[in-house]
Scaffold this motif. Structure first.
Motif, PDB file in Angstrom:
ATOM      1  N   ALA A 168       0.824  -1.207   0.000  1.00  0.00           N
ATOM      2  CA  ALA A 168       0.000   0.000   0.000  1.00  0.00           C
ATOM      3  C   ALA A 168       0.860   1.260   0.000  1.00  0.00           C
ATOM      4  N   ALA A 169       1.913   1.260   0.830  1.00  0.00           N
ATOM      5  CA  ALA A 169       2.788   2.431   0.889  1.00  0.00           C
ATOM      6  C   ALA A 169       3.520   2.639  -0.434  1.00  0.00           C
ATOM      7  N   ALA A 170       3.912   1.549  -1.073  1.00  0.00           N
ATOM      8  CA  ALA A 170       4.592   1.667  -2.367  1.00  0.00           C
ATOM      9  C   ALA A 170       3.691   2.354  -3.381  1.00  0.00           C
ATOM     10  N   LYS A 171       2.417   2.004  -3.386  1.00  0.00           N
ATOM     11  CA  LYS A 171       1.465   2.603  -4.323  1.00  0.00           C
ATOM     12  C   LYS A 171       1.205   4.071  -3.991  1.00  0.00           C
ATOM     13  N   GLU A 172       1.116   4.387  -2.705  1.00  0.00           N
ATOM     14  CA  GLU A 172       0.815   5.754  -2.303  1.00  0.00           C
ATOM     15  C   GLU A 172       1.998   6.704  -2.490  1.00  0.00           C
ATOM     16  N   LEU A 173       3.211   6.177  -2.387  1.00  0.00           N
ATOM     17  CA  LEU A 173       4.391   7.047  -2.360  1.00  0.00           C
ATOM     18  C   LEU A 173       5.199   7.045  -3.649  1.00  0.00           C
ATOM     19  N   ALA A 174       4.824   6.212  -4.607  1.00  0.00           N
ATOM     20  CA  ALA A 174       5.608   6.097  -5.844  1.00  0.00           C
ATOM     21  C   ALA A 174       5.728   7.424  -6.576  1.00  0.00           C
ATOM     22  N   SER A 175       4.656   8.217  -6.601  1.00  0.00           N
ATOM     23  CA  SER A 175       4.697   9.488  -7.343  1.00  0.00           C
ATOM     24  C   SER A 175       5.656  10.488  -6.716  1.00  0.00           C
ATOM     25  N   ASP A 176       6.068  10.227  -5.456  1.00  0.00           N
ATOM     26  CA  ASP A 176       7.044  11.094  -4.787  1.00  0.00           C
ATOM     27  C   ASP A 176       8.466  10.580  -4.950  1.00  0.00           C
ATOM     28  N   GLY A 177       8.631   9.503  -5.719  1.00  0.00           N
ATOM     29  CA  GLY A 177       9.966   8.951  -5.905  1.00  0.00           C
ATOM     30  C   GLY A 177      10.467   8.158  -4.718  1.00  0.00           C
TER      31      GLY A 177
END
Length: 259
Positions: A168-177
């Motif tokens: 879940a964190a990977a999906k939420e934070l991917a756009s922040d690099g």
């Protein structure tokens, strides 16, 4: 490619896998923030880090407490001049038949193994975002996060939860690099496994050491895992070669559980 000059924070860094991870990342060129509830142990590891030529700082914190985890990240950034990697390594085991688990027991392990990882994800992500930088979040999972083990049911449940948080964190934070991954060790020769074997012996009537030997005998590579085996994989997750990897929880167990 390396992590030379990066700043990495490792929780549960006073012994076992956490210590090995801290030392490996220091060998890779990172400066290390050591976090644990035992000040004496992390102070000793800090000396080992500095002997490798890297900076080290220590912060005593209980990872079950959100504010303490956040403060540890702030402290690492201030003392070491940056913040690039967090390894949410701290965790505990719990051995009991599911029918015997008490509310107090499940509350205790959830606070450390699940909430502790969540607070680390939050604190690191907020620091990365505030600095407008990419970052690495690495969580401690287990073979028990892929396969529920008898007498380790609640522990297994916490590690399945770590996999979910990682995804879940990977999906939420991917756009922040920001990448988020986990590592899943197997039977590691640490104090935790000494305690697991002892408790399993008490419950099953097996001789002390017999359950450990039984699990080790099922490892394809023919030996128990070492903390350094785990640390080598965490080194990959912390470094630039894993930049295109996120949301994953690979097994690093010598060939015991297969997925």
């Amino acid at each position: 490619m390396s992590i030379f000059g990066k700043v990495a924070l490792v929780t549960g860094a006073g012994q076992g896998i956490g210590r090995a991870i801290a030392l490996r990342l220091a060998k890779d060129g990172a400066d290390i923030a050591l976090v644990d509830v035992n000040e004496e142990k992390i102070a000793a590891v800090a000396k080992e880090v500095t002997a490798l030529g890297r900076k080290a700082t220590v912060f005593v914190a209980d990872v079950s407490q959100q504010d303490q985890v956040a403060k540890s990240v702030d402290y690492a950034s201030q003392e070491l001049g940056g913040f690039d990697i967090i390894v949410n390594n701290a965790g505990i085991a719990q051995i009991a038949p599911l029918l015997d688990v008490t509310p107090a027991q499940i509350d205790h392990i959830l606070k450390i193994n699940v909430q502790g990882v969540l607070w680390g994800i939050q604190a690191a992500a907020r620091k990365f975002k505030a600095s407008n930088q990419r970052g690495k979040i690495i969580n401690a999972c287990s073979i028990a996060g892929h396969d529920g083990f008898a007498l380790l049911g609640v522990y297994s449940a916490t590690k399945f939860a770590v996999r979910a948080l990682t995804q879940a964190a990977a999906k939420e934070l991917a756009s922040d690099g920001i990448t988020v991954n986990a590592y899943c060790p197997g039977v590691v020769g640490t104090d935790m496994w000494v305690e697991i074997d002892k408790r399993l012996a008490e419950i099953t009537g097996a001789e002390v050491g017999a359950t450990y030997k039984k699990y080790v005998s099922g490892i394809a590579l023919g030996r128990a895992e070492t903390p350094e085996d785990v640390a080598g994989f965490v080194s990959y997750l912390a470094g630039p070669d894993s930049d295109y990897m996120t949301g994953q929880s690979p097994l690093i167990d010598g060939g015991l559980v297969y997925r």
